[in-house]
Design a protein around this motif. Structure first.
Motif, PDB file in Angstrom:
ATOM      1  N   GLU A  15       0.826  -1.208   0.000  1.00  0.00           N
ATOM      2  CA  GLU A  15       0.000   0.000   0.000  1.00  0.00           C
ATOM      3  C   GLU A  15       0.861   1.260   0.000  1.00  0.00           C
ATOM      4  N   ALA A  16       1.901   1.266   0.822  1.00  0.00           N
ATOM      5  CA  ALA A  16       2.801   2.414   0.854  1.00  0.00           C
ATOM      6  C   ALA A  16       3.485   2.608  -0.492  1.00  0.00           C
ATOM      7  N   ALA A  17       3.972   1.517  -1.067  1.00  0.00           N
ATOM      8  CA  ALA A  17       4.680   1.604  -2.350  1.00  0.00           C
ATOM      9  C   ALA A  17       3.754   2.040  -3.469  1.00  0.00           C
ATOM     10  N   GLU A  18       2.531   1.556  -3.456  1.00  0.00           N
ATOM     11  CA  GLU A  18       1.582   1.906  -4.525  1.00  0.00           C
ATOM     12  C   GLU A  18       1.278   3.400  -4.542  1.00  0.00           C
ATOM     13  N   LEU A  19       1.031   3.982  -3.368  1.00  0.00           N
ATOM     14  CA  LEU A  19       0.756   5.419  -3.348  1.00  0.00           C
ATOM     15  C   LEU A  19       2.026   6.211  -3.652  1.00  0.00           C
ATOM     16  N   ALA A  20       3.176   5.721  -3.213  1.00  0.00           N
ATOM     17  CA  ALA A  20       4.429   6.393  -3.554  1.00  0.00           C
ATOM     18  C   ALA A  20       4.622   6.435  -5.064  1.00  0.00           C
ATOM     19  N   ILE A  21       4.340   5.325  -5.724  1.00  0.00           N
ATOM     20  CA  ILE A  21       4.451   5.271  -7.186  1.00  0.00           C
ATOM     21  C   ILE A  21       3.470   6.254  -7.827  1.00  0.00           C
ATOM     22  N   PHE A  22       2.258   6.301  -7.297  1.00  0.00           N
ATOM     23  CA  PHE A  22       1.252   7.233  -7.821  1.00  0.00           C
ATOM     24  C   PHE A  22       1.730   8.674  -7.671  1.00  0.00           C
ATOM     25  N   MET A  23       2.332   9.001  -6.537  1.00  0.00           N
ATOM     26  CA  MET A  23       2.807  10.362  -6.300  1.00  0.00           C
ATOM     27  C   MET A  23       3.995  10.701  -7.197  1.00  0.00           C
ATOM     28  N   VAL A  24       4.869   9.749  -7.403  1.00  0.00           N
ATOM     29  CA  VAL A  24       5.986   9.978  -8.320  1.00  0.00           C
ATOM     30  C   VAL A  24       5.459  10.238  -9.725  1.00  0.00           C
ATOM     31  N   ALA A  25       4.498   9.431 -10.153  1.00  0.00           N
ATOM     32  CA  ALA A  25       3.920   9.622 -11.485  1.00  0.00           C
ATOM     33  C   ALA A  25       3.253  10.991 -11.595  1.00  0.00           C
ATOM     34  N   ALA A  26       2.474  11.370 -10.576  1.00  0.00           N
ATOM     35  CA  ALA A  26       1.809  12.675 -10.591  1.00  0.00           C
ATOM     36  C   ALA A  26       2.835  13.801 -10.684  1.00  0.00           C
ATOM     37  N   SER A  27       3.925  13.686  -9.951  1.00  0.00           N
ATOM     38  CA  SER A  27       4.967  14.713  -9.971  1.00  0.00           C
ATOM     39  C   SER A  27       5.643  14.799 -11.337  1.00  0.00           C
ATOM     40  N   VAL A  28       6.004  13.653 -11.879  1.00  0.00           N
ATOM     41  CA  VAL A  28       6.707  13.627 -13.168  1.00  0.00           C
ATOM     42  C   VAL A  28       5.821  14.183 -14.282  1.00  0.00           C
ATOM     43  N   PHE A  29       4.578  13.741 -14.334  1.00  0.00           N
ATOM     44  CA  PHE A  29       3.681  14.219 -15.393  1.00  0.00           C
ATOM     45  C   PHE A  29       3.391  15.716 -15.240  1.00  0.00           C
ATOM     46  N   THR A  30       3.265  16.186 -14.006  1.00  0.00           N
ATOM     47  CA  THR A  30       3.000  17.614 -13.798  1.00  0.00           C
ATOM     48  C   THR A  30       4.198  18.455 -14.199  1.00  0.00           C
ATOM     49  N   ILE A  31       5.392  17.992 -13.876  1.00  0.00           N
ATOM     50  CA  ILE A  31       6.597  18.719 -14.289  1.00  0.00           C
ATOM     51  C   ILE A  31       6.692  18.766 -15.813  1.00  0.00           C
ATOM     52  N   LEU A  32       6.449  17.639 -16.456  1.00  0.00           N
ATOM     53  CA  LEU A  32       6.535  17.585 -17.918  1.00  0.00           C
ATOM     54  C   LEU A  32       5.481  18.469 -18.594  1.00  0.00           C
ATOM     55  N   LEU A  33       4.291  18.534 -17.994  1.00  0.00           N
ATOM     56  CA  LEU A  33       3.180  19.202 -18.656  1.00  0.00           C
ATOM     57  C   LEU A  33       2.943  20.632 -18.191  1.00  0.00           C
ATOM     58  N   TYR A  34       3.601  21.033 -17.071  1.00  0.00           N
ATOM     59  CA  TYR A  34       3.312  22.370 -16.541  1.00  0.00           C
ATOM     60  C   TYR A  34       4.547  23.222 -16.232  1.00  0.00           C
ATOM     61  N   HIS A  35       5.699  22.628 -16.082  1.00  0.00           N
ATOM     62  CA  HIS A  35       6.880  23.438 -15.794  1.00  0.00           C
ATOM     63  C   HIS A  35       7.223  24.295 -17.021  1.00  0.00           C
ATOM     64  N   PRO A  36       7.455  25.599 -16.832  1.00  0.00           N
ATOM     65  CA  PRO A  36       7.683  26.500 -17.976  1.00  0.00           C
ATOM     66  C   PRO A  36       8.834  26.094 -18.898  1.00  0.00           C
ATOM     67  N   SER A  37       9.829  25.419 -18.346  1.00  0.00           N
ATOM     68  CA  SER A  37      10.977  25.025 -19.179  1.00  0.00           C
ATOM     69  C   SER A  37      10.753  23.723 -19.938  1.00  0.00           C
ATOM     70  N   SER A  38       9.630  23.085 -19.709  1.00  0.00           N
ATOM     71  CA  SER A  38       9.348  21.828 -20.390  1.00  0.00           C
ATOM     72  C   SER A  38       8.989  22.084 -21.855  1.00  0.00           C
ATOM     73  N   PRO A  39       9.550  21.311 -22.771  1.00  0.00           N
ATOM     74  CA  PRO A  39       9.189  21.475 -24.182  1.00  0.00           C
ATOM     75  C   PRO A  39       7.716  21.155 -24.459  1.00  0.00           C
ATOM     76  N   VAL A  40       7.112  20.359 -23.600  1.00  0.00           N
ATOM     77  CA  VAL A  40       5.702  20.025 -23.788  1.00  0.00           C
ATOM     78  C   VAL A  40       4.824  21.264 -23.627  1.00  0.00           C
ATOM     79  N   VAL A  41       5.190  22.127 -22.682  1.00  0.00           N
ATOM     80  CA  VAL A  41       4.419  23.355 -22.467  1.00  0.00           C
ATOM     81  C   VAL A  41       4.476  24.239 -23.696  1.00  0.00           C
TER      82      VAL A  41
END
Length: 280
Positions: A15-41
């Protein structure tokens, strides 16, 4: 307590690992899709389109976790409000509910700390803001109502599906679709949490305590109301797992059987290890 820890510690760690993985994924996708220096933005300037991509990514992340070996064994709750709801329904043992919740809070914070240890500057950028869930421009009351509503809807859908054998195996997929839909359409109101452990984990480093009460109270309220409404319909609740049609042990079935007779308990042990269930 000691007995629960000795026998069920793998599920707690999952359970701990599953939510940790979810949080890592949320962080990575948010950085890729919202950080101003990201080429995706730069490639996708429309925020709504990026929000749709975020929703799809997180929905697929949830589906992957639910149908993973760990998710199939622990039930993939990843959410203290979800665990509390099934404890209220009598499907989770009290000590399992306690340790599940503790593990989920640890996992939520652990996932954020992992990302922060690697890309702290990107995670702390205001456009990412530690993937924190905070009320939108409509204020805390709207955020509270929205969180309670989507939490109610998710649990009602899960209860309806998991207790119908013909469609139970698709519950994780539908839950993932719900998460994607909520992120796309509801996140402007509250950030879309439904999960006290997820919100606390992302609020810890930036010290975002002001609106934390919303995410500690609204999701449990919504989910518990859904459970009460489902019970009022005199519908049967079988198990606390998202996905039960597999060969993995089920500590929830074992708990139910132990409350009845030794014969039922032995049968549940066999069922939870796959001897009486169909394989995937």
């Amino acid at each position: 307590m000691i007995k629960a820890l000795k026998e069920h510690w793998p599920e707690y760690l999952m359970e701990a690992a599953e939510l940790a993985i979810f949080m890592v994924a949320a962080s990575v996708f948010t950085i890729l899709l919202y950080h101003p220096s990201s080429p995706v933005v730069r490639a996708i300037p429309a925020e709504f389109i990026r929000r749709v991509i975020t929703g799809l990514a997180m929905g697929l992340t949830l589906i992957s976790i639910v149908y993973s070996p760990w998710g199939k064994r622990s039930g993939a709750h990843m959410n203290p409000a979800f665990t509390l709801t099934f404890w209220r329904l009598g499907k989770v043992a009290p000590w399992d509910a306690t340790f599940y919740s503790l593990a989920q809070f640890i996992g939520g914070l652990g996932g954020i700390l992992i990302v922060a240890s690697v890309v702290a500057s990107s995670l702390s950028h205001p456009a990412v803001n530690y993937v924190a869930t905070v009320p939108g421009p409509n204020g805390p009351l709207v955020a509270f109502i929205a969180e309670a509503a989507i939490s109610f809807l998710l649990v009602m859908i899960v209860l309806i599906l998991t207790n119908r054998p013909q469609v139970a195996r698709f519950t994780g997929i539908v839950a993932g679709i719900c998460v994607a839909t909520f992120i796309i359409f509801e996140s402007p109101l509250s950030g879309m949490s439904m999960n006290p452990a997820r919100t606390l984990g992302s609020a810890f480093l930036p010290h975002l305590w002001q609106s934390l009460w919303i995410y500690l109270t609204a999701p449990p309220l919504g989910m518990l109301l859904a459970a009460e409404a489902y019970v009022l319909l005199k519908a049967r609740v079988t198990c606390a797992k998202y996905h039960h049609q597999n060969n993995f042990r089920c500590i929830f079935c074992e708990y139910q059987a132990a409350r009845r007779t030794p014969r039922d308990f032995n049968q549940a042990i066999q069922t939870s290890t796959g001897l009486l269930q169909k394989t995937d």
